[in-house]
Write a protein that holds these residues in place. Structure first.
Motif, mmCIF file in Angstrom:
data_model
loop_
_atom_site.group_PDB
_atom_site.id
_atom_site.type_symbol
_atom_site.label_atom_id
_atom_site.label_comp_id
_atom_site.label_asym_id
_atom_site.label_seq_id
_atom_site.Cartn_x
_atom_site.Cartn_y
_atom_site.Cartn_z
ATOM 1 N N GLY A 102 38.750 42.362 39.735
ATOM 2 C CA GLY A 102 37.631 43.412 39.578
ATOM 3 C C GLY A 102 37.381 44.284 40.593
ATOM 4 O O GLY A 102 37.089 45.596 40.532
ATOM 5 N N VAL A 103 37.610 43.742 41.841
ATOM 6 C CA VAL A 103 37.607 44.862 42.817
ATOM 7 C C VAL A 103 38.550 45.844 42.917
ATOM 8 O O VAL A 103 38.516 47.056 43.191
ATOM 9 N N VAL A 104 39.769 45.482 42.426
ATOM 10 C CA VAL A 104 40.774 46.249 41.982
ATOM 11 C C VAL A 104 40.352 47.330 41.095
ATOM 12 O O VAL A 104 40.754 48.748 41.261
ATOM 13 N N LEU A 105 40.014 46.973 40.102
ATOM 14 C CA LEU A 105 39.384 47.960 38.892
ATOM 15 C C LEU A 105 38.474 48.973 39.523
ATOM 16 O O LEU A 105 38.316 50.061 39.237
ATOM 17 N N PHE A 106 37.511 48.276 40.362
ATOM 18 C CA PHE A 106 36.583 49.209 40.976
ATOM 19 C C PHE A 106 37.140 50.341 41.775
ATOM 20 O O PHE A 106 36.833 51.800 41.554
ATOM 21 N N GLY A 107 38.106 50.011 42.437
ATOM 22 C CA GLY A 107 38.791 50.915 43.144
ATOM 23 C C GLY A 107 39.849 51.818 42.346
ATOM 24 O O GLY A 107 39.626 53.230 42.594
#
Ligand code: HEM
Length: 384
Positions: A148-153
């Motif tokens: 999820g954090v990667v997707l946010f980035g």
């Protein structure tokens, strides 16, 4: 011209229908034919088994599906824009101008793409903070969180690279400011800046780079990571927040299909209605074509989702303890990003099974910080 003799038509023998076999429609036969070859009906029991807990925080469960819907919408509208967009400093602005003025519904597609990007980032902010505050990142959902954090980035990267593509004045100077920031790093700073720009300054080379990232690298990566993210959600099911788990009775659940999915659908239609209204009443701006030799207009601002970082860097003193103020700021955000990724491993249970409260306070502080700095960013005099 040769003529062919007509042959009398002979009725073809019809195979007898085995008794008890249901008459299948054309679509039913096609689905059966495809299933014989692909075997997707094996997924049906999985979909039927999936259930969603119902409790006072269930509303937050809709945000992931909403993000997924918006991502698909962005890909569809983005592909339509590609039919007219020309990725060069000479042609980009004119191609967008043509699309807005001459192409049927071109303005609508561009405006939905532009508003959709904003709504998707907003949805992701809320999805991130809700899963953070409901502790959905804890074991066994560490990888769901990290993906999820990667997707946010990736979403922020899509926003940053897409902003430059119309090659208008505002986007050009905002990109110049944005790509200047990594230069504060000692040793590698200039390398990072020039790699992002494809040279010393923001030019047609930067546009080509941003275009490649925006239409292929970042969406491609996002599709792969979303597939992993959603697969992990299916694997572990929806988490129940600790405050609900502590209650005596377990929360009731509803089937994902069709109950939850139908409600998801209502949310998606609502989002579409909001986007269509925003696009109709406030179509996306274009402004003036970028002129690299013109002086920068006053009050250059980034997209709203970068504002809290931009404002922080602006408010920091020039030097802090002998170091460049901006460097301290950028390092601070880098460390915050690393902490965000590693959070599931930092917030470990203590020996008595309880968790430290500090992470909850830090999450609330981060949320307040982002909101307050964004508001300050929009309320200060733009000429300062
Ligand atoms: C394009 C980006 C994203 C898409 C399409 C997406 C999609 C989804 C979907 C469909 C769900 C299941 C329903 C729900 O809980 O809302 C979900 C759950 C989850 N997402 Fe995302 N997500 C995205 C980004 C993020 C981000 C930025 C984070 C946080 C850093 C995140 C963390 C999680 C977690 C921890 C869950 C599990 C929730 C639970 O079990 O209660 N996701 N996501």
């Amino acid at each position: 011209m040769a003529t062919t003799a007509k042959t009398p038509s002979v009725p073809r023998p019809v195979a007898p229908r085995p008794s008890g076999l249901r008459r299948l429609s054309g679509a039913g036969r096609l689905v059966g034919w495809l299933d014989d070859r692909i075997g997707f009906r094996a997924l049906a029991p999985l979909v039927r088994k999936k259930r969603v807990p119902v409790h006072r925080h269930s509303i937050w469960y809709y945000l992931g599906g909403m993000a997924l819907f918006l991502l698909v919408l962005q890909i569809c509208t983005g592909v339509l824009l590609l039919f007219y967009y020309r990725p060069s400093a000479e042609g980009a602005f004119e191609s967008v101008q043509f699309l807005m003025a001459e192409v049927k519904f071109g303005w609508l597609i561009r405006s939905i793409h532009s508003w959709g990007a904003n709504l998707m980032v907003l949805t992701l902010f809320v999805h991130l903070f809700s899963t953070l505050l409901l502790k959905a990142y804890r074991r066994p959902r560490e990888l769901t969180w990290i993906s999820g954090v990667v997707l946010f980035g990736l979403a922020l990267g899509l926003g940053f690279t897409g902003y430059l593509l119309p090659w208008n004045e505002l986007a050009f100077f905002a990109t110049r400011v944005g790509t200047e920031i990594p230069a504060v790093f000692p040793v590698v700073g200039d390398f990072l800046k020039e790699t992002m720009r494809g040279g010393e300054d923001v030019t047609g080379a930067t546009l080509t780079r941003f275009y490649a990232l925006h239409i292929s690298v970042l969406p491609g990566a996002a599709i792969l990571v979303v597939a992993l993210h959603v697969l992990l959600v299916q694997r572990h099911g929806m988490s129940v927040p600790p405050s609900v788990k502590r209650q005596e009775t377990a929360p009731r659940t509803v089937p994902f299909f069709p109950n939850f999915l139908l409600r998801d659908l209502v949310g998606w239609l609502l989002a579409l209605a909001i986007l269509a209204s925003a696009a109709a009443f406030f179509p996306a701006h274009l402004g003036e074509k970028a002129d690299p030799f013109a002086p920068a207009p006053s009050g250059i601002k980034p997209e709203w989702y970068f504002m809290f970082m931009f404002q922080t860097l602006k408010m920091l003193p020039a030097r802090i303890m002998g170091l460049h103020g901006e460097l301290i700021g950028v390092l601070g955000f880098t460390i915050a990003g690393v902490v965000l990724v590693l959070l599931p491993f930092l917030d470990r249970p203590l020996s008595d099974g309880r968790h430290r409260e500090v992470w909850r306070y830090l999450a609330i502080f981060a949320l307040i910080y982002v909101v307050v700095l964004t508001v300050i960013g929009y309320s200060v005099d733009p000429t300062r």
